[in-house]
Design a protein around this motif. Structure first.
Motif, PDB file in Angstrom:
ATOM      1  N   MET B 122       0.834  -1.208   0.000  1.00 14.16           N
ATOM      2  CA  MET B 122       0.000   0.000   0.000  1.00 14.16           C
ATOM      3  C   MET B 122       0.864   1.252   0.000  1.00 14.16           C
ATOM      4  N   ASP B 123       0.273   2.290  -0.550  1.00 12.36           N
ATOM      5  CA  ASP B 123       0.966   3.552  -0.725  1.00 12.36           C
ATOM      6  C   ASP B 123       1.621   4.018   0.571  1.00 12.36           C
ATOM      7  N   GLY B 124       2.881   4.359   0.488  1.00  8.94           N
ATOM      8  CA  GLY B 124       3.572   4.933   1.639  1.00  8.94           C
ATOM      9  C   GLY B 124       4.314   3.918   2.492  1.00  8.94           C
ATOM     10  N   ILE B 125       3.966   2.638   2.405  1.00 10.20           N
ATOM     11  CA  ILE B 125       4.643   1.619   3.209  1.00 10.20           C
ATOM     12  C   ILE B 125       6.037   1.374   2.602  1.00 10.20           C
ATOM     13  N   ALA B 126       7.052   1.349   3.465  1.00  3.33           N
ATOM     14  CA  ALA B 126       8.425   1.215   2.970  1.00  3.33           C
ATOM     15  C   ALA B 126       8.619  -0.127   2.271  1.00  3.33           C
ATOM     16  N   SER B 127       9.041  -0.087   1.001  1.00  7.28           N
ATOM     17  CA  SER B 127       9.280  -1.322   0.259  1.00  7.28           C
ATOM     18  C   SER B 127      10.261  -1.052  -0.864  1.00  7.28           C
ATOM     19  N   CYS B 128      10.816  -2.114  -1.433  1.00  5.84           N
ATOM     20  CA  CYS B 128      11.723  -1.952  -2.568  1.00  5.84           C
ATOM     21  C   CYS B 128      11.767  -3.257  -3.364  1.00  5.84           C
ATOM     22  N   PRO B 129      12.257  -3.213  -4.613  1.00  5.88           N
ATOM     23  CA  PRO B 129      12.264  -4.424  -5.437  1.00  5.88           C
ATOM     24  C   PRO B 129      13.138  -5.523  -4.812  1.00  5.88           C
ATOM     25  N   HIS B 130      14.212  -5.148  -4.138  1.00  3.70           N
ATOM     26  CA  HIS B 130      15.049  -6.106  -3.428  1.00  3.70           C
ATOM     27  C   HIS B 130      15.885  -5.330  -2.417  1.00  3.70           C
ATOM     28  N   PRO B 131      16.129  -5.909  -1.215  1.00  7.09           N
ATOM     29  CA  PRO B 131      16.881  -5.160  -0.203  1.00  7.09           C
ATOM     30  C   PRO B 131      18.223  -4.650  -0.731  1.00  7.09           C
ATOM     31  N   SER B 132      18.824  -5.388  -1.657  1.00  6.35           N
ATOM     32  CA  SER B 132      20.130  -4.943  -2.161  1.00  6.35           C
ATOM     33  C   SER B 132      19.988  -3.781  -3.146  1.00  6.35           C
TER      34      SER B 132
END
Lengths: 414, 414
Positions: B122-132
């Motif tokens: 959901m919008d605003g929740i910290a995320s990324c395609p991969h931790p690296s």
């Protein structure tokens, strides 16, 4: 055995899985961090109180008894009932003069209607309000509902012969508000029922439903009144008459608070106690009666779901009836507590909390820019009218006004 | 009352099915006993993050490794991708902005600072395609003074493991300190009710004053209980990018998703019966004709089709009895092991068999009763058998996709 006594309560606190969903929906907790919240005040506290009554927390009196916690609970725990029964069992503080006056709606009403003009003038005077605020603690911002010069019961006595001509009969539980303050609603109810072929009778004897006495801990009086009401209701049901009210709180109290909080058994008649909007909507839905509306009726309204209506799950009936009126535009708003909770908001110490709770609702009503708010509860009506200035009416009154009486009578074969 | 479809259960799965059907101009009612497990949704929705204990990088490619009776296999690998896209669109239509697509695993931060694979965030929740491949070089983790359901140092450690510099700060707002008066109630939802308007402006000033050379501020996800309005307002006032990290439930993102989906469903003309439960169903010729509810009494609710979305053990869609697992509403056939001892593995962390229990369904998610298929009653969401949502990270994904799959079927049927 001893162990079990300390672990089991009549309300199912042991079903609580501590998920805390109830705390999200408690209107009091949202504005007042002094209140421990439904989970702690209800099932958590109950576990301790059963071990030792010393654990009773007097902050439980801040509970509005709105039952929104029960509606939200995924485990079906009767959180509100747990809190109310704990107040009755463990709080030995006796109600003061103010609480007795506020709770004695029947006693005050029967005196006040006899000298309505004097009482109404007195209660609306600023100095009187200030004195009541300073001496007994009734908040001076409040407007008391005006008393009627003639009770609904006395009006009905003259109408009784007309009611015998209809093919069906119902008994009307008018409640204190219709009887002493607002007979017009009772008259609207009679007009509506007559138009669909139902004659209206009163119960043999009727006392206040007891909601105000329960919340002000006048429990023995409330129980006496409850027993008398259930006896009258049994007599009506025995005659084949369902018992119908126009106040969601009266009906909720007689159906659910009598057995859960007062221990007054109503199992044999509970299903015959209806709210007017449910009774009429079911008849229309089943095709047993027809409603015909005036083409010249136009109104933009919103429906406010009173907390006890929410708990009963009956708002759908009022809303569906309103949707049947062709000239009526219904603006939806999110269900929220108005904050008055009967006598709660009249008390000086609760006034600020009461208004803070209601703010969300008042804002959404004002944003909806409607001609009228429709609701099934009279105390919500006082609160919303005082706080928003928008007139509030019962769905029965809207129906009675929008109805083409002659055409409806004809459509129902009268 | 007559509907095209009646959905029993008002959580993620029931609401998404309801929204899709109501968008197709169907008359839909949702009956739900209390609030749902959506309140525990941490802001991200998993599709499939592990099979047999092995992490999955391409969920669609890994579907073939799932057991035959897994809900995803009933939907069919070929359709998962398009349905996943449609599910995300339904959430967006309700105003819930999400990032991610089904063919690609994303990673989000957990409350304890671990990076977990997921699908939609959901919008605003910290995320990324991969931790690296995290876009930030340095982050500031901010907590509110006195708030104990968020663990900034753990989060900072998780960031450092991914090669991101991290520092922790605390912000003290008197309006929040007040919440600690009730020791158990300084919680996500109570904070969200206060962080609005003027208090939000004060927070923005504090956040801007933190300074430093980090590119992002990570805050506990405790803002915006009903809509995204507050998070948008805050971002507009704060210079640095703000991202949110889920906290110990109640989840504000989950409550918001529940509220937005319900409002959208009602806006589309759907009827939502909150706090009511189906008391019995009337079956005839292998079909469910109508249901009765606890609140509506003798009012019958009829429909062409019914959907059971009552959830798993938490929501009492399944109930564990000493001798069997039962489906309490209709007594449907439940997929389970015969022996009680075979339900569990003594190693708590091992996959538990009971997690795969649920109602038996055919390829179209139709349930059975006494060994016979009920032609117009379908099950969706976590009441379905064959999946281990905890080990697979598939709970919310199954809820969404089975809802879309069944709703599509009902739209094409009629």
């Amino acid at each position: 055995m001893e162990l079990q006594v300390k672990n089991i309560s009549p309300n199912n606190f042991e079903q609580c899985i501590k998920c805390t969903i109830c705390t999200v929906y408690c209107p009091v907790l949202s504005v007042n961090p002094d209140y421990p919240g439904p989970k702690q005040a209800g099932p958590d506290g109950e576990r301790y109180r059963l071990k030792d009554p010393e654990f009773y927390d007097k902050a439980l009196k801040m509970c509005l008894n709105c039952k929104r916690c029960e509606v939200a609970c995924p485990s079906g725990v009767k959180i509100g009932d747990i809190i109310q029964t704990a107040r009755i069992r463990y709080d030995h503080h006796r109600p003061g003069l103010r609480d007795v006056i506020l709770a004695s709606t029947d006693e005050m009403g029967s005196i006040a209607t006899k000298m309505a003009p004097v009482v109404n003038t007195m209660l609306s005077l600023k100095p009187v309000k200030v004195i009541m605020d300073k001496t007994i603690g009734v908040d001076c911002h409040r407007t008391f509902p005006a008393y009627a010069g003639r009770t609904f019961e006395s009006w009905m006595k003259h109408k009784a012969p007309d009611q015998t001509v209809y093919p069906h009969k119902v008994s009307y539980f008018h409640g204190c508000y219709v009887n002493y303050n607002y007979p017009a609603l009772g008259k609207d109810f009679v007009k509506l029922m007559n138009a669909i072929g139902y004659g209206v009778e009163l119960l043999d004897k009727e006392r206040c439903c007891g909601v105000a006495k329960i919340s002000n801990k006048l429990i023995s009086q409330a129980t006496r009144d409850a027993e008398l009401n259930i006896r009258s209701i049994r007599a009506a049901v025995a005659k084949g008459q369902p018992v119908i009210g126009t106040s969601s709180t009266c009906i909720f109290t007689m159906r659910d608070e009598y057995p859960h909080v007062l221990g007054v058994d109503n199992a044999d008649v509970r299903d015959s106690i209806y709210l007017a909007s449910k009774f009429v909507h079911e008849l229309v839905d089943e095709g047993k009666v027809k409603l015909v509306f005036r083409p010249d009726f136009h109104r933009r309204v919103t429906y406010h779901t009173p907390c006890h209506m929410q708990r009963m799950g009956w708002a759908i009936h009022s809303v569906e009836l309103l949707r049947m009126i062709p000239g009526l535009e219904l603006v939806p708003i999110e269900s929220a507590c108005c904050g008055i909770a009967g006598t709660y908001g009249f008390k000086k110490e609760n006034y600020a909390t009461s208004q803070a709770i209601g703010k969300e609702l008042f804002d959404s009503i004002l944003n909806a820019s409607v001609d009228e708010v429709v609701t099934d509860c009279e105390t919500c009506k006082w609160q919303i009218e005082m706080s928003t200035g928008v007139p509030v009416v019962n769905p029965v009154s809207i129906l009675a006004e929008a109805l083409d009486v002659e055409a409806t009578r004809k459509a129902n074969g009268l | 009352m007559i509907y095209d479809t009646i959905i029993i259960g008002g959580g993620l799965s029931g609401l998404v099915a309801g929204v899709k059907l109501a968008s197709a101009k169907k008359r839909v009612a949702i009956i739900t006993s209390g609030q749902s497990a959506l309140h525990f949704l941490s802001g991200s929705i998993g599709l499939l993050s592990a099979v047999d204990g092995e992490p999955v990088s391409d969920p669609i490619a890994s579907l073939e490794k799932l057991p035959e009776n897994h809900p995803y296999n009933k939907i069919g690998a070929g359709r998962i991708s398009s349905m996943a896209g449609e599910a995300a669109d339904i959430l967006k239509a309700a105003g819930i902005v999400v990032d991610g697509n089904a063919g690609e695993t994303r990673y989000r931060l957990t409350p304890l600072g671990a990076w977990e694979p997921t699908w939609l965030v959901m919008d605003g929740i910290a995320s990324c395609p991969h931790p690296s491949k995290c876009p930030w070089r340095k982050a500031t983790v901010v907590n509110f003074h006195g708030y104990l359901d968020f663990f900034p140092e753990y989060v900072a450690d998780g960031l450092r493991e991914a090669g991101i510099e991290a520092e922790c700060h605390e912000v003290k707002l008197p309006e929040l300190v007040r919440l600690r008066k009730s020791c158990s109630e300084m919680r996500a939802a109570s904070i969200a009710k206060i962080l609005r308007g003027e208090v939000l402006r004060k927070l923005a000033i504090e956040l801007n004053a933190l300074g430093g050379d980090s590119e992002v501020l990570l805050l506990p996800a405790v803002i915006g209980l009903k809509s995204m309005q507050e998070t948008e307002e805050l971002q507009a006032m704060v210079k640095k990018t703000i991202r949110y990290v889920p906290v110990i439930p109640m989840s504000v993102a989950g409550v918001r998703a529940q509220s937005m989906l319900r409002n959208y469903f009602e806006k589309l003309g759907g009827t939502y019966f909150l706090g009511d439960s189906v008391s019995r169903g009337n079956f005839s010729d292998g079909r469910l004709e109508s249901v009765h509810t606890a609140n509506l009494g003798e009012t019958v609710l009829e429909a062409d089709d019914f959907i059971l979305a009552t959830g798993s053990f938490f929501s009492q869609g399944l109930v564990a009895k000493p001798d069997a697992i039962v489906e309490p509403v209709f007594g449907l056939d439940v997929d389970q092991t015969a022996e009680r001892t075979e339900r569990y593995d003594k190693n708590f962390f091992a996959p538990q068999r009971y997690m795969r229990f649920g109602v038996e369904t055919d390829k179209e998610f139709r349930v059975s009763r006494g060994g016979k298929t009920v032609a117009n009653l379908r099950a969706i969401g976590s009441i379905l058998s064959g999946a281990d949502p905890l080990k697979e990270g598939s709970g919310a994904g199954i809820a969404l996709l089975s809802a879309v799959c069944v709703a599509r079927k009902l739209i094409t049927l009629n």
